[in-house]
Design an enzyme around this catalytic site. Sequence first.
Site, PDB file in Angstrom:
ATOM      1  N   LEU A   1       0.826  -1.206   0.000  1.00 30.29           N
ATOM      2  CA  LEU A   1       0.000   0.000   0.000  1.00 30.29           C
ATOM      3  C   LEU A   1       0.857   1.251   0.000  1.00 30.29           C
ATOM      4  O   LEU A   1       0.438   2.308  -0.438  1.00 30.29           O
ATOM      5  CB  LEU A   1      -0.901   0.023   1.239  1.00 30.29           C
ATOM      6  CG  LEU A   1      -1.961  -1.072   1.328  1.00 30.29           C
ATOM      7  CD1 LEU A   1      -2.570  -1.095   2.720  1.00 30.29           C
ATOM      8  CD2 LEU A   1      -3.036  -0.857   0.280  1.00 30.29           C
ATOM      9  N   GLY A   2       2.065   1.140   0.562  1.00 30.42           N
ATOM     10  CA  GLY A   2       2.925   2.316   0.597  1.00 30.42           C
ATOM     11  C   GLY A   2       3.980   2.166   1.661  1.00 30.42           C
ATOM     12  O   GLY A   2       4.120   1.113   2.281  1.00 30.42           O
TER      13      GLY A   2
ATOM     14  N   GLY B   1       5.931   5.199   8.318  1.00 30.61           N
ATOM     15  CA  GLY B   1       6.992   5.907   9.028  1.00 30.61           C
ATOM     16  C   GLY B   1       8.281   5.091   9.078  1.00 30.61           C
ATOM     17  O   GLY B   1       9.360   5.612   8.865  1.00 30.61           O
TER      18      GLY B   1
ATOM     19  N   GLY C   1       8.660   1.616   7.714  1.00 29.36           N
ATOM     20  CA  GLY C   1       8.637   0.364   6.966  1.00 29.36           C
ATOM     21  C   GLY C   1       7.544   0.405   5.916  1.00 29.36           C
ATOM     22  O   GLY C   1       6.910   1.424   5.705  1.00 29.36           O
TER      23      GLY C   1
ATOM     24  N   VAL D   1       3.898  -0.880   4.139  1.00 34.24           N
ATOM     25  CA  VAL D   1       2.574  -1.288   4.584  1.00 34.24           C
ATOM     26  C   VAL D   1       1.922  -2.138   3.495  1.00 34.24           C
ATOM     27  O   VAL D   1       1.976  -1.787   2.313  1.00 34.24           O
ATOM     28  CB  VAL D   1       1.685  -0.061   4.895  1.00 34.24           C
ATOM     29  CG1 VAL D   1       0.339  -0.509   5.423  1.00 34.24           C
ATOM     30  CG2 VAL D   1       2.368   0.844   5.897  1.00 34.24           C
TER      31      VAL D   1
ATOM     32  N   LYS E   1       1.937  -3.455   8.785  1.00 31.49           N
ATOM     33  CA  LYS E   1       3.128  -2.603   8.686  1.00 31.49           C
ATOM     34  C   LYS E   1       4.338  -3.463   9.004  1.00 31.49           C
ATOM     35  O   LYS E   1       4.395  -4.105  10.052  1.00 31.49           O
ATOM     36  CB  LYS E   1       2.999  -1.458   9.681  1.00 31.49           C
ATOM     37  CG  LYS E   1       3.949  -0.308   9.405  1.00 31.49           C
ATOM     38  CD  LYS E   1       3.885   0.700  10.538  1.00 31.49           C
ATOM     39  CE  LYS E   1       3.319   2.028  10.103  1.00 31.49           C
ATOM     40  NZ  LYS E   1       3.342   3.000  11.205  1.00 31.49           N
TER      41      LYS E   1
ATOM     42  N   ASP F   1       3.545  13.738  15.502  1.00 31.31           N
ATOM     43  CA  ASP F   1       3.711  13.671  14.050  1.00 31.31           C
ATOM     44  C   ASP F   1       2.356  13.698  13.343  1.00 31.31           C
ATOM     45  O   ASP F   1       2.096  12.916  12.434  1.00 31.31           O
ATOM     46  CB  ASP F   1       4.510  12.415  13.672  1.00 31.31           C
ATOM     47  CG  ASP F   1       5.074  12.521  12.255  1.00 31.31           C
ATOM     48  OD1 ASP F   1       5.118  13.649  11.718  1.00 31.31           O
ATOM     49  OD2 ASP F   1       5.452  11.485  11.690  1.00 31.31           O
TER      50      ASP F   1
END
Length: 817
Positions: free
Chosen positions: A509-510, A513, A515, A517, A531, A628
Site C-alpha cells: 500500500l505504501g 513511518g 517500513g 505497509v 506494517k 507527528d
Amino acid sequence: MEGFTLLLFCLALLNNVQGDTVRDTINTLQSIKDGQIIVSPGKTYALGFFSPGNSKNRYVGIWYNEVSTQTVVWVANRDNPLTDSSGVLKLDETGVLVLLNHNKSVIWSSNTTRSVRYPVAKLLDSGNFIVQDNNNNNDPKYLLWQSFDFPGDTILPGQKFGRNLVTGLNRYMSSWNNSDDPSKGVFSYQIDVNGYPQFILRKGTFKRYRFGSWNGIQFSGAPMLKQSAITRFNFISDEEELYFSFELTNKSVFHRMVLTTDGFINGTYWNNDGKVWNLHARIPVDDCDNYDKCGAYASCNINNIPPCNCLDGFIPKTADIYGGCVRRTSLTCHGDRFLKLSGLKLPDTERSWFDRNTSLEDCRILCMKNCSCTAYAALDVSKGPTGCLLWFGDLLDIRELTDVDEDIYIRMAETEIEAIERKQSHKSNIWKPGTAFISCALFVGILSLCLTFIIYRRWKTWHKEKNKGNLERDDNVINEHEKEDLELPMFELSTITSATNNFSPDNKLGEGGFGSVYKGILNDGGEIAVKRLSKNSKQGLQEFKNEVMHIAKLQHRNLVRLLGYCTQAEERLLIYEFMPNKSLDSFIFDENKSMLLDWPRRLLIINGIARGLLYLHQDSRHRIVHRDLKAGNVLLDSEMNPKISDFGLARSFGGNEIEATTKHVVGTYGYLPPEYIIDGAYSTKSDVFSFGVLILEIVSGKRNKGFCHQDNLLAHVWRLFTEGKCSKIVDGTIIDSLNLSKALRLIHVGLLCVQLSPDDRPNMSSVVLMLSSESALPQPNLPGFFTSTSMAGDSSSSSSYKQYTNNDMTISIMTPR
Ligand SMILES: *[C@@H]1O[C@H](CO)[C@@H](O)[C@H](O)[C@H]1NC(C)=O
Ligand SMILES: *[C@@H]1O[C@H](CO)[C@@H](O)[C@H](O)[C@H]1NC(C)=O
Ligand SMILES: *[C@@H]1O[C@H](CO)[C@@H](O)[C@H](O)[C@H]1NC(C)=O
Ligand SMILES: *[C@@H]1O[C@H](CO)[C@@H](O)[C@H](O)[C@H]1NC(C)=O
Ligand SMILES: *[C@@H]1O[C@H](CO)[C@@H](O)[C@H](O)[C@H]1NC(C)=O
Ligand SMILES: *[C@@H]1O[C@H](CO)[C@@H](O)[C@H](O)[C@H]1NC(C)=O
Ligand SMILES: *[C@@H]1O[C@H](CO)[C@@H](O)[C@H](O)[C@H]1NC(C)=O
C-alpha cells in the site's frame, strides 16, 4: 320539609350577602359577572374574569387561587375575547354554560346537547370545572361537561390527555399565541393514532418532537418522564380510551405541564418558599430531539460533532450529514436477518403495525415474511418483552439515549450482518484473549506480582535512556513481561504471510513511518493492513515498540485500531484495521480526488481529527502527544471517517508533567511548531499547532511547505485573513458546497492553533468547543511562521534550519511526501 327548603334558601341568600368569593358553584339562578369569582372547596383554584399580560381583553378562566403570580390553567373564550367588563357567565336550564356580552349575545358556549334535570356547575379542587346533575353527584352518567375535556396550554394532575375512541373526543394541548393572547398559537401536542399511538409535538402541521410510544415503563423518546418522587405517569390504551395522565405523590404541591408559546413542554411545580414556579423538565431537551434531525437510518448522538451517524450497515445517502443514510447492501428479502440495537429512541411509528398478543419470536417471523417490514420490537417491556410492533418503510427519527431499556431489531442483508458480527468478534478477540487465559489467571496473577517489580525497573531504565537520547535498545523488541501487559493478540507469522500473499509487491500500500505497509485478507475475509519494519533499522525498532506500547491501549473511533502484532523470526509486524480510502493527503492535495471531499465531508473530517486528538490529550489513560500529526497520518475508512495513525513518535506524559524537551527533534517539516524546532520543547500544544496547520491545509487544499519557505501557507492565510479576503483561501474545487461563514470560522480556529506562543494556542477541548459552537472567538496574533526575511537573509530551507541546530542536538525532519 318546608322548613328545610326555607333554611336552604336562607343559606343561599346568606352566601350572596357574605360576598361571592366563597361559592364553588354556579346554578341556573346565580350567574357570575366580571369582578366576581368562584373558588374550589379547598381554595386551590378560582374561576372568574381576567386579562392576560398587558391585554385589556377580558376572558373567563381558571387560575391558582393561592399562587401569588397569576397562573391561568384554563381559558373558556380563548378565541373570542370580551372587549369590556360587561361579561356574564350563566348556566341555562338545560345545563349549557354560556358567556354573554353587553348586548346579551353569546360569546362562548359549552355546547352541551344532553341535558339533566337539576344542572349545576362546580369548580373542583383538581382544577376541573364541571357541569352535572345536582341530584346525582359522582355519577359519570350525569356529567354533562368538564373543562378537563378541553385543555388549552396546560395539563393538570389527573387530567386525561388523549383520545376517547368511542366518542372521538380528542384532548390535546395547544399553545397560547403569546403571553397577552390565549388564542391558539402555532404549537400543538397530541396523541397520533396512525400506526402505533405516539405523542407528537407539532408546529402547525410539521412534527417538531416525538415523545415516542409508551413501552410500559416510559416513553421511548422521553426517558425523563419516568415515575419519580414527585410524579407518577400513566398510559392507558384499551378498546375505549387512549390517554396519558400524571398524578402527584404529594397532593399539596402544585404541579402543571405547560405547552409554552415557543413550543416547549415545561413541567413545573410551585415553590411556595421562593414564590416561583420551579422547572423540573423542559422538552425537547437538545438538538437531537428535533424531529428527524439526521434523516432515515441515522442516529443522533448529542455528544458527537456533528451529531449524526449512520446505523451499522448503512452509509450516507448524500454528502449532507443531515441527509440520512441508505443500505450498504440491499435487502434480498427472504435471506435477510435482523440486527439487534439497544439504547435507541425507537423510530417514528407512523407507518407501523402492532399487536399485543403476539410474542417477540412470532413478531420476528411476521416481519421476516413481509418484505416491506424493516424492523420489529416488543410493545411492552415492563414484564419482559411482550407484544409486537412492526415498522414498514424507512426508519426515521432515531437518537441515542442512555436511559432506554428496549431493543429494536433492524432488517439487514445477511452478508451485512456477518460483516458486523465479524467486526464485533475482532473487537472481543482483542480484549478477551480466550478461555485459556481465564484458567491461567490465577497463575498469571501470582507471576505478575513478581514481574511487576522487574517491569518497573526495566521501564525506568528504558525511560531514562530515552531522555538521554540514546538509541541503543535491546533487540528483543517486546520482552515477555511487556507482552503480559499488552492485552494485544499476537498473530502467527504464517497467518500474515498467507494474508499478504507473502508480502507480495501487489499488496503493497505504501511506505509508512518506519517500513512498508501491505494489504492483507484473513481467512475469514477480514481485511487488514500490515506494517512491516524494515530489517536492520534501529530507529524503526524503537518506533515500532513505541507504537505497540502506545496504541494498544487506545480505543477511539478516530484513532486507527491496532488489531495485533507479530514478532516471530526476524519479522516485526503491526496489524491494523484496513482503511480502504488511504490517507487524507491523497485526497486534499490531489487535483481530481479533492473534488470527492466536499465541504460537509471536510467539516466531518476536521471534527473527527479534533475528537481523536482530544482523546489522546485528555481522555485516554495517559496523556499522549502524537508529535507527528499530518495529513499523511490521517487515514480514511470506507465512510470517509478520519482515523489518526502512526504513533511511532508519540510520547506519553504521566502525572503533572506537561512539557518535555528532547535533543532529538523529529517530525514532519511544515507541521512542527517553532518552539520544538528551536528548543526541542514539546507538549500537547505542539499537536495543536500541527492540527492548526492541518485545518488550514484541509480548507485551502494547499500543502504547508515549511516554516521558511516563501510560499508558507500560514503566512499566506494570515495575509488574506488580515485583508479580509478569506474566501480566497478556500480550495477552489469545493466552492460549490461551501458555507462561507463556517469556512471563515475554521480559518479563524486554524490561526488560533498556530499561534507563535504555545500559551496562546487553545487546548483541544477548547478547539472542539470552538468548532461546534457559534461563540465569539479571540482575535489571533501573528502565527508561528518565519518568513524568509526573518531568517537572516537565507532563503534555502535546508540550510536555514541548520541555524537552529547546535552541536548536541540532532534534527531529523522528514519532508512530506
Ligand atoms: C352585539 O355586539 C356585537 C359586538 O360586540 C355585535 O357584533 C352585534 O351586532 C351586537 N348585537 C346586537 C343585537 O346588538
Ligand atoms: C359551540 O357551537 C358553536 C356553533 O356551532 C360554535 O361556533 C362554537 O365554536 C362552539 N363552541 C365551543 C366552545 O366549542
Ligand atoms: C398572534 O400574535 C401575533 C403577534 O404576536 C399577531 O400578529 C397575530 O395576529 C396573532 N394571531 C392571532 C390568531 O390572534
Ligand atoms: C408535601 O409538600 C409540602 C410542601 O412542599 C411539604 O411541606 C410536605 O412535607 C410534603 N409532604 C410529603 C408527604 O412529602
Ligand atoms: C418554561 O421554561 C423556561 C425555561 O426555564 C422559562 O423561561 C419559561 O418562562 C417557562 N414557561 C412557562 C410558561 O412556564
Ligand atoms: C389477547 O389475549 C388475551 C388474554 O390472553 C385475550 O383475552 C384477548 O382476547 C386476546 N386478544 C386478541 C385480539 O386476540
Ligand atoms: C406487508 O405489509 C404491508 C403493510 O402492512 C401490507 O400493505 C402488505 O400487503 C404486506 N405484504 C404482504 C406480502 O403481506
